[in-house]
Design an enzyme around this catalytic site. Structure first.
Site, PDB file in Angstrom:
ATOM      1  N   ASP A 175      17.147  14.510  52.113  1.00 19.68           N
ATOM      2  CA  ASP A 175      17.681  13.481  51.057  1.00 19.68           C
ATOM      3  C   ASP A 175      19.125  13.811  51.079  1.00 19.68           C
ATOM      4  O   ASP A 175      19.896  14.753  51.177  1.00 19.68           O
ATOM      5  CB  ASP A 175      17.076  13.786  49.585  1.00 19.68           C
ATOM      6  CG  ASP A 175      17.433  12.780  48.516  1.00 19.68           C
ATOM      7  OD1 ASP A 175      18.549  12.342  48.457  1.00 19.68           O
ATOM      8  OD2 ASP A 175      16.410  12.468  48.165  1.00 19.68           O
TER       9      ASP A 175
ATOM     10  N   GLN B 224      12.193   5.660  39.593  1.00 20.50           N
ATOM     11  CA  GLN B 224      12.350   5.595  41.025  1.00 20.50           C
ATOM     12  C   GLN B 224      13.324   4.546  41.044  1.00 20.50           C
ATOM     13  O   GLN B 224      13.698   3.637  40.548  1.00 20.50           O
ATOM     14  CB  GLN B 224      11.160   4.531  41.295  1.00 20.50           C
ATOM     15  CG  GLN B 224      10.806   4.344  42.745  1.00 20.50           C
ATOM     16  CD  GLN B 224       9.492   3.754  43.256  1.00 20.50           C
ATOM     17  OE1 GLN B 224       8.719   3.664  42.381  1.00 20.50           O
ATOM     18  NE2 GLN B 224       9.182   3.651  44.416  1.00 20.50           N
TER      19      GLN B 224
ATOM     20  N   HIS C  38       7.490   7.474  48.419  1.00 21.70           N
ATOM     21  CA  HIS C  38       7.936   8.582  49.054  1.00 21.70           C
ATOM     22  C   HIS C  38       7.579   9.859  48.122  1.00 21.70           C
ATOM     23  O   HIS C  38       7.494   9.803  46.727  1.00 21.70           O
ATOM     24  CB  HIS C  38       9.475   8.412  49.317  1.00 21.70           C
ATOM     25  CG  HIS C  38      10.249   8.330  48.175  1.00 21.70           C
ATOM     26  ND1 HIS C  38      10.295   7.005  47.591  1.00 21.70           N
ATOM     27  CD2 HIS C  38      10.955   8.738  47.366  1.00 21.70           C
ATOM     28  CE1 HIS C  38      11.112   6.803  46.768  1.00 21.70           C
ATOM     29  NE2 HIS C  38      11.558   7.918  46.595  1.00 21.70           N
ATOM     30  N   PHE C  39       7.565  10.964  48.791  1.00 19.75           N
ATOM     31  CA  PHE C  39       7.222  12.282  47.847  1.00 19.75           C
ATOM     32  C   PHE C  39       8.885  13.146  48.237  1.00 19.75           C
ATOM     33  O   PHE C  39       9.424  13.156  49.413  1.00 19.75           O
ATOM     34  CB  PHE C  39       6.043  13.085  48.609  1.00 19.75           C
ATOM     35  CG  PHE C  39       5.113  12.490  47.879  1.00 19.75           C
ATOM     36  CD1 PHE C  39       4.322  12.828  46.911  1.00 19.75           C
ATOM     37  CD2 PHE C  39       4.307  11.462  48.838  1.00 19.75           C
ATOM     38  CE1 PHE C  39       2.951  12.182  46.368  1.00 19.75           C
ATOM     39  CE2 PHE C  39       3.298  10.863  48.410  1.00 19.75           C
ATOM     40  CZ  PHE C  39       2.502  11.167  47.047  1.00 19.75           C
ATOM     41  N   HIS C  40       9.328  13.704  46.915  1.00 17.38           N
ATOM     42  CA  HIS C  40      10.374  14.584  47.257  1.00 17.38           C
ATOM     43  C   HIS C  40       9.771  16.015  47.349  1.00 17.38           C
ATOM     44  O   HIS C  40       8.925  16.507  46.773  1.00 17.38           O
ATOM     45  CB  HIS C  40      11.152  14.488  45.922  1.00 17.38           C
ATOM     46  CG  HIS C  40      11.764  13.360  45.673  1.00 17.38           C
ATOM     47  ND1 HIS C  40      13.201  13.245  45.838  1.00 17.38           N
ATOM     48  CD2 HIS C  40      11.388  12.086  45.116  1.00 17.38           C
ATOM     49  CE1 HIS C  40      13.368  11.766  45.154  1.00 17.38           C
ATOM     50  NE2 HIS C  40      12.250  10.980  44.951  1.00 17.38           N
TER      51      HIS C  40
HETATM   52  P1  5GP Z   1      13.436   7.790  43.991  1.00 17.54           P
HETATM   53  O1  5GP Z   1      14.579   7.649  42.994  1.00 17.54           O
HETATM   54  O2  5GP Z   1      13.142   6.519  44.582  1.00 17.54           O
HETATM   55  O3  5GP Z   1      12.239   8.788  43.776  1.00 17.54           O
HETATM   56  O4  5GP Z   1      14.280   8.609  45.227  1.00 17.54           O
HETATM   57  C1  5GP Z   1      15.006   7.970  46.321  1.00 17.54           C
HETATM   58  C2  5GP Z   1      15.849   9.173  46.785  1.00 17.54           C
HETATM   59  O5  5GP Z   1      16.424   8.612  47.891  1.00 17.54           O
HETATM   60  C3  5GP Z   1      16.735   9.777  46.046  1.00 17.54           C
HETATM   61  O6  5GP Z   1      16.489  10.989  45.918  1.00 17.54           O
HETATM   62  C4  5GP Z   1      18.119   9.537  47.095  1.00 17.54           C
HETATM   63  O7  5GP Z   1      18.812  10.417  46.797  1.00 17.54           O
HETATM   64  C5  5GP Z   1      17.633   9.361  48.339  1.00 17.54           C
HETATM   65  N1  5GP Z   1      18.368   8.127  48.921  1.00 17.54           N
HETATM   66  C6  5GP Z   1      18.957   7.006  48.523  1.00 17.54           C
HETATM   67  N2  5GP Z   1      19.650   6.566  49.673  1.00 17.54           N
HETATM   68  C7  5GP Z   1      19.459   7.380  50.696  1.00 17.54           C
HETATM   69  C8  5GP Z   1      19.689   7.249  52.042  1.00 17.54           C
HETATM   70  O8  5GP Z   1      20.463   6.268  52.417  1.00 17.54           O
HETATM   71  N3  5GP Z   1      19.451   8.152  52.791  1.00 17.54           N
HETATM   72  C9  5GP Z   1      18.666   9.221  52.316  1.00 17.54           C
HETATM   73  N4  5GP Z   1      18.479  10.297  53.391  1.00 17.54           N
HETATM   74  N5  5GP Z   1      18.395   9.432  51.168  1.00 17.54           N
HETATM   75  C10 5GP Z   1      18.721   8.451  50.367  1.00 17.54           C
END
Ligand code: 5GP
Length: 145
Positions: free
Chosen positions: A37, A101, A107-109
Site C-alpha cells: 500500500d 472503501q 481487496h484485503f488489507h
Molecule cells: P480501500 O479504502 O478501498 O479499502 O483501500 C484502498 C487502499 O489503496 C488504501 O489503503 C490506499 O492507501 C491504497 N492506494 C490508493 N491508491 C494507491 C496506489 O496508487 N497504489 C497503491 N499501492 N495503493 C494505493
C-alpha cells in the site's frame, strides 16, 4: 460510490494489474496479486487483490475467485508475520464508500501492528518512500511459502 454499481475498469488497482500504473509487488500467482500500500497505515501494509475478477467488494465476488483470494491473504499474512515480526496483524476489507472503501476493486488489507504504535490514517496521509516499500516487499516476498 455506493455499495452497488458497475465495476470501473479504470480503477487504480485495475491499472496496476494491467501494468499501466507502477506498484511494489510482493507476490503473485495465477489467482492473486499482492503489493505494498503506497499510503501505508503501518510498516508492511500489504494489499491482496484477485487478478481476474470484476468484483468491487466481498458481496459481489464469485465464490471461485474468493476461495483462492482468501487463501492468498492467509499465505501473504504468514509471510508478513515471518518477515516483520509484528505483535499482531489486522486484516480489513471495506464494502462501499460509507464503510470507508476508496478503491472499488475487491481487496484485503494486511496491516501489521506493534504494541504502542498507533495505526495511521486509512487511505490517506504520507505517501511512502518507494525504496523503503521495495525493501519491505523483498523481506515479505522472501518469506512466502
Ligand atoms: P480501500 O479504502 O478501498 O479499502 O483501500 C484502498 C487502499 O489503496 C488504501 O489503503 C490506499 O492507501 C491504497 N492506494 C490508493 N491508491 C494507491 C496506489 O496508487 N497504489 C497503491 N499501492 N495503493 C494505493
Amino acid at each position: 460510490m455506493s455499495i452497488d454499481g458497475d465495476y470501473d475498469p479504470d480503477n487504480i488497482f485495475a491499472k496496476i494489474l494491467r501494468g499501466d500504473v507502477p506498484s511494489v509487488r510482493v507476490f503473485e500467482d495465477e489467482h492473486i496479486f499482492a503489493f505494498m500500500d503506497v499510503f501505508p497505515q503501518a510498516k508492511g501494509h500489504t494489499l491482496v487483490i484477485a487478478k481476474y475478477s470484476q468484483a468491487r467488494n466481498l458481496l459481489d465476488v464469485e465464490p471461485e475467485i474468493l476461495q483462492p483470494l482468501i487463501l492468498g491473504v492467509q499465505r501473504v499474512a504468514h509471510a508478513v508475520r515471518s518477515a516483520l515480526k509484528p505483535d499482531g496483524l489486522v486484516v480489513t476489507q471495506f464494502n462501499g464508500a460509507a464503510a470507508g472503501q476508496t478503491v472499488f476493486h475487491l481487496h484485503f488489507h494486511i496491516i501489521p501492528r506493534w504494541e504502542g504504535v498507533a495505526l495511521g490514517r486509512h487511505a490517506g496521509g504520507q505517501m511512502a518512500d518507494v525504496s523503503e516499500l521495495t525493501q519491505l516487499a523483498e523481506q515479505i516476498s522472501a518469506m512466502i511459502s
